[in-house]
Design an enzyme around this catalytic site. Sequence first.
Site, PDB file in Angstrom:
ATOM      1  N   GLY A  13    -100.897  28.193  41.648  1.00  0.00           N
ATOM      2  CA  GLY A  13    -101.102  28.849  40.349  1.00  0.00           C
ATOM      3  C   GLY A  13    -102.559  28.844  39.914  1.00  0.00           C
ATOM      4  NE  ARG A  14    -102.302  32.182  35.424  1.00  0.00           N
ATOM      5  CZ  ARG A  14    -101.355  33.088  35.166  1.00  0.00           C
ATOM      6  NH1 ARG A  14    -101.651  34.359  35.179  1.00  0.00           N
ATOM      7  NH2 ARG A  14    -100.142  32.710  34.890  1.00  0.00           N
ATOM      8  N   GLY A  99     -99.967  18.976  32.599  1.00  0.00           N
ATOM      9  CA  GLY A  99    -100.564  19.986  31.730  1.00  0.00           C
ATOM     10  C   GLY A  99     -99.585  21.087  31.372  1.00  0.00           C
ATOM     11  CB  THR A 100     -96.272  22.004  32.789  1.00  0.00           C
ATOM     12  OG1 THR A 100     -96.774  21.853  34.102  1.00  0.00           O
ATOM     13  CG2 THR A 100     -95.314  23.184  32.715  1.00  0.00           C
ATOM     14  CB  THR A 101     -97.463  24.158  27.529  1.00  0.00           C
ATOM     15  OG1 THR A 101     -97.602  25.473  28.071  1.00  0.00           O
ATOM     16  CG2 THR A 101     -98.810  23.469  27.499  1.00  0.00           C
ATOM     17  N   PRO A 126    -101.054  18.899  26.022  1.00  0.00           N
ATOM     18  CG  PRO A 126    -100.860  19.394  23.732  1.00  0.00           C
ATOM     19  CD  PRO A 126    -100.869  18.251  24.717  1.00  0.00           C
ATOM     20  CG  ASN A 127    -106.186  22.616  25.266  1.00  0.00           C
ATOM     21  OD1 ASN A 127    -107.090  22.396  26.062  1.00  0.00           O
ATOM     22  ND2 ASN A 127    -106.034  23.767  24.658  1.00  0.00           N
ATOM     23  CG  HIS A 155    -102.837  31.298  25.499  1.00  0.00           C
ATOM     24  ND1 HIS A 155    -102.741  30.816  24.220  1.00  0.00           N
ATOM     25  CD2 HIS A 155    -103.225  30.249  26.276  1.00  0.00           C
ATOM     26  CE1 HIS A 155    -103.063  29.527  24.211  1.00  0.00           C
ATOM     27  NE2 HIS A 155    -103.362  29.156  25.450  1.00  0.00           N
ATOM     28  CE  LYS A 159     -99.397  29.345  26.600  1.00  0.00           C
ATOM     29  NZ  LYS A 159     -99.184  28.261  27.575  1.00  0.00           N
ATOM     30  CB  THR A 166    -103.003  24.185  22.270  1.00  0.00           C
ATOM     31  OG1 THR A 166    -103.181  23.860  23.640  1.00  0.00           O
ATOM     32  CG2 THR A 166    -104.180  23.677  21.454  1.00  0.00           C
TER      33      THR A 166
HETATM   34  P1  NAP Z   1     -99.234  29.928  36.972  1.00  0.00           P
HETATM   35  O1  NAP Z   1    -100.442  30.643  37.472  1.00  0.00           O
HETATM   36  O2  NAP Z   1     -97.955  30.678  36.773  1.00  0.00           O
HETATM   37  O3  NAP Z   1     -98.999  28.685  37.970  1.00  0.00           O
HETATM   38  C1  NAP Z   1     -97.844  27.916  38.028  1.00  0.00           C
HETATM   39  C2  NAP Z   1     -97.533  27.711  39.500  1.00  0.00           C
HETATM   40  O4  NAP Z   1     -96.502  26.746  39.660  1.00  0.00           O
HETATM   41  C3  NAP Z   1     -97.041  28.989  40.175  1.00  0.00           C
HETATM   42  O5  NAP Z   1     -97.722  29.165  41.389  1.00  0.00           O
HETATM   43  C4  NAP Z   1     -95.573  28.687  40.347  1.00  0.00           C
HETATM   44  O6  NAP Z   1     -94.991  29.409  41.410  1.00  0.00           O
HETATM   45  C5  NAP Z   1     -95.606  27.220  40.634  1.00  0.00           C
HETATM   46  N1  NAP Z   1     -94.293  26.563  40.569  1.00  0.00           N
HETATM   47  C6  NAP Z   1     -93.119  27.004  40.034  1.00  0.00           C
HETATM   48  N2  NAP Z   1     -92.161  26.076  40.190  1.00  0.00           N
HETATM   49  C7  NAP Z   1     -92.717  25.034  40.851  1.00  0.00           C
HETATM   50  C8  NAP Z   1     -92.235  23.775  41.316  1.00  0.00           C
HETATM   51  N3  NAP Z   1     -90.964  23.401  41.131  1.00  0.00           N
HETATM   52  N4  NAP Z   1     -93.104  22.945  41.930  1.00  0.00           N
HETATM   53  C9  NAP Z   1     -94.369  23.301  42.118  1.00  0.00           C
HETATM   54  N5  NAP Z   1     -94.894  24.476  41.718  1.00  0.00           N
HETATM   55  C10 NAP Z   1     -94.077  25.336  41.085  1.00  0.00           C
HETATM   56  O7  NAP Z   1     -99.554  29.238  35.566  1.00  0.00           O
HETATM   57  P2  NAP Z   1    -100.934  28.593  35.059  1.00  0.00           P
HETATM   58  O8  NAP Z   1    -101.670  29.592  34.260  1.00  0.00           O
HETATM   59  O9  NAP Z   1    -101.602  27.901  36.202  1.00  0.00           O
HETATM   60  O10 NAP Z   1    -100.360  27.553  34.030  1.00  0.00           O
HETATM   61  C11 NAP Z   1     -99.457  26.505  34.464  1.00  0.00           C
HETATM   62  C12 NAP Z   1     -99.017  25.690  33.257  1.00  0.00           C
HETATM   63  O11 NAP Z   1    -100.147  24.982  32.729  1.00  0.00           O
HETATM   64  C13 NAP Z   1     -98.468  26.514  32.083  1.00  0.00           C
HETATM   65  O12 NAP Z   1     -97.395  25.803  31.506  1.00  0.00           O
HETATM   66  C14 NAP Z   1     -99.641  26.593  31.115  1.00  0.00           C
HETATM   67  O13 NAP Z   1     -99.243  26.744  29.778  1.00  0.00           O
HETATM   68  C15 NAP Z   1    -100.251  25.234  31.335  1.00  0.00           C
HETATM   69  N6  NAP Z   1    -101.662  25.103  30.969  1.00  0.00           N
HETATM   70  C16 NAP Z   1    -102.026  23.926  30.390  1.00  0.00           C
HETATM   71  C17 NAP Z   1    -103.330  23.645  30.098  1.00  0.00           C
HETATM   72  C18 NAP Z   1    -103.683  22.310  29.544  1.00  0.00           C
HETATM   73  O14 NAP Z   1    -104.864  22.043  29.279  1.00  0.00           O
HETATM   74  N7  NAP Z   1    -102.724  21.422  29.346  1.00  0.00           N
HETATM   75  C19 NAP Z   1    -104.316  24.600  30.366  1.00  0.00           C
HETATM   76  C20 NAP Z   1    -103.937  25.818  30.956  1.00  0.00           C
HETATM   77  C21 NAP Z   1    -102.604  26.042  31.264  1.00  0.00           C
HETATM   78  P3  NAP Z   1     -94.227  30.816  41.066  1.00  0.00           P
HETATM   79  O15 NAP Z   1     -95.275  31.729  40.516  1.00  0.00           O
HETATM   80  O16 NAP Z   1     -93.700  31.216  42.384  1.00  0.00           O
HETATM   81  O17 NAP Z   1     -93.162  30.487  40.060  1.00  0.00           O
END
Ligand code: NAP
Length: 266
Positions: A13-14, A99-101, A126-127, A155, A159, A166
Amino acid sequence: VDRIRVLVAGVGGRMGRLVAETVRAAPDLLLVGGVDPAYAGADLGEKVLGQRSGMRVDGDVSSAITRCSPQVMVDFTAPDAVMGNLRGAIARKVACVVGTTGLEEGALEELARLCTEQATPAIVAPNFSVGACLMMRFAAEAATRFEYAQITEFHHAGKKDAPSGTALATAERMSAARAADMQAPQPERLALEGVMGGQVGGIGVHAARMDGVVADQRVVLGGPGETLTIEHRTTSRECFMPGVLLAVRHVFEQEGLVLGLGKLLV
Ligand code: NAP
């Protein structure tokens, strides 16, 4: 000193990709593996980091833990995946940085219980950006001095959850700092459904999704004759990396479940 062995869940993921690169570049950390069902079996380096590494991406957390014995798992996945990952890691006494929200209701309570039962720490934030952390702290302080507040978060279009973790955490912290709810006047006629946003203790929460932004938030507080705006803007996902590294390095000094980065930023 031995390097800390780190597993990254959501490595395709990103956020996961950037975390993996950042861990790989840190001299005191060792990237031992990645989990992402969509990339299972692929070379972690080739698929995710742009050059062959000889490390395979696992499809699930259990097999990754068996194969690469991590000490810490960093999870940036999705609301429907995160708890399964955390249950698997904590059962094997792997500390977690999350970090997952958009976690389901009751998830944090379950996580706190698992951490205590297994004597394994976890940090859920959350952030992970320092600016956002301070924004939440300042907003909570300001909440005691004003009677009206609105939170608007922006966002990127991809998302999966809304409002952002956050925004929700900010509203909850502001609300917890007050004895009574904020004033939340409701107009008599609403011409558009949902136009007033969601509500947490009288604080309006509004979410917007579009290309061109990473993660921005504005908190506006109102009182007689004045408003105060606290605004945080993210220009790239790199802003989350110092906080993630801080959490990975210090998670073992924590007991049970720790919410937010605040405790580590004193
Ligand atoms: P993303 O690009 O969708 O990445 C998530 C990745 O996890 C995808 O590649 C997804 O695959 C994969 N995945 C799904 N199920 C999984 C599993 N069981 N085990 C391992 N990997 C799995 O999302 P993102 O933008 O990176 O954001 C991810 C999360 O972080 C979100 O909840 C976002 O809100 C959060 N976030 C938090 C912060 C912080 O500071 N806390 C900052 C930014 C983002 P598929 O696409 O195939 O489902």
